[in-house]
Design a protein around this motif. Structure first.
Motif, short mmCIF file in Angstrom:
data_model
loop_
_atom_site.label_atom_id
_atom_site.label_comp_id
_atom_site.label_asym_id
_atom_site.label_seq_id
_atom_site.Cartn_x
_atom_site.Cartn_y
_atom_site.Cartn_z
N ALA A 41 0.84 -1.19 0.00
CA ALA A 41 0.00 0.00 0.00
C ALA A 41 0.88 1.25 0.00
N GLY A 42 0.37 2.32 -0.52
CA GLY A 42 1.14 3.55 -0.61
C GLY A 42 1.44 4.15 0.76
N ARG A 43 2.50 4.95 0.82
CA ARG A 43 2.92 5.60 2.05
C ARG A 43 2.27 6.96 2.19
N VAL A 44 2.23 7.45 3.41
CA VAL A 44 1.83 8.82 3.70
C VAL A 44 3.07 9.52 4.25
N VAL A 45 3.57 10.49 3.52
CA VAL A 45 4.79 11.20 3.90
C VAL A 45 4.43 12.65 4.18
N ILE A 46 4.73 13.11 5.37
CA ILE A 46 4.53 14.52 5.74
C ILE A 46 5.91 15.09 6.04
N SER A 47 6.35 16.02 5.24
CA SER A 47 7.70 16.53 5.35
C SER A 47 7.72 18.02 5.03
N THR A 48 8.58 18.76 5.72
CA THR A 48 8.76 20.17 5.42
C THR A 48 9.92 20.33 4.45
N GLY A 49 9.99 21.48 3.83
CA GLY A 49 11.03 21.73 2.86
C GLY A 49 12.40 21.97 3.49
#
Length: 206
Positions: free
Chosen positions: A143-151
């Motif tokens: 299943a696809g990932r959920v990535v939360i990242s800042t620049g």
């Protein structure tokens, strides 16, 4: 009904253009497309391109640019209703190989700050709506990932923060914050890792 179309051709059909006139000093005219009022069900407005054996045509909705002021806005809103407001759905095309992507991004800025992106449910006198971020199921792969990242922040500036906060309450209990690894029927359940950032020259985070 009224039909406006170009002529058919075995090599390529003609284009159809609807435009207002040029204005040198004032405002140019508007283009308004509205269906009639009805006591039962009003008519729909369908904006669609034709099918193709190679690649389907694009649909581009672009607001006007401005040389000295502010560019135009693009507003897409569902209809109001006494019982329920209309829904807003955004889908990419299905495919036997790979479905299309959805990309939501603000414009770049050469000297100032870029715009923000705000996703939220509406306020309510009863219960406000839920906000769900989820990837699809996979039958044979992962299943696809959920990535939360800042620049990335260059030079001597501080990296951006990520804050996850449960809701406040006036008289009841505040909301809970749960971090839970994934369930597995036959294998090992997922882990939860919390680690501070590393540093090449300074100390790592606390």
């Amino acid at each position: 009904g009224v039909i406006i179309s170009s002529r058919s051709s075995p090599y390529g059909s003609g284009s159809t253009s609807i435009s207002t006139g040029l204005a040198l000093s004032g405002n140019s005219g508007d283009i308004i497309s509205v269906t009639g009022v009805s006591k039962v069900r009003s008519g729909s407005i369908i904006l669609s391109v034709g099918a193709s054996n190679l690649k389907g045509g694009n649909v581009n909705i672009v607001a006007g640019s401005s040389q000295a002021g502010t560019g135009g806005d693009v507003t897409i809103s569902s209809g109001q209703g006494k019982q329920n407001g209309g829904s807003f759905s955004l889908f990419t095309g299905a495919s036997s190989d790979r479905s299309g992507n959805i990309r939501i991004a603000t414009g770049t800025s050469s000297s100032g700050n870029t715009g923000s992106i705000s996703l939220r449910t509406g306020d309510s006198a009863a219960s406000s709506g839920n906000f769900r971020l989820e990837t699809g199921k996979a039958l044979f792969g992962s299943a696809g990932r959920v990535v939360i990242s800042t620049g990335f922040t260059a030079r001597s500036h501080i990296g951006a923060d990520i804050k996850i906060k449960a809701g406040n309450a006036q008289d009841g209990n505040g909301g809970q914050l749960s971090l839970i690894g994934g369930y597995s029927a036959n294998g090992t359940g997922g882990s939860v890792h919390i680690a501070s950032g590393s540093s090449e020259s300074g100390a790592s985070g606390g």
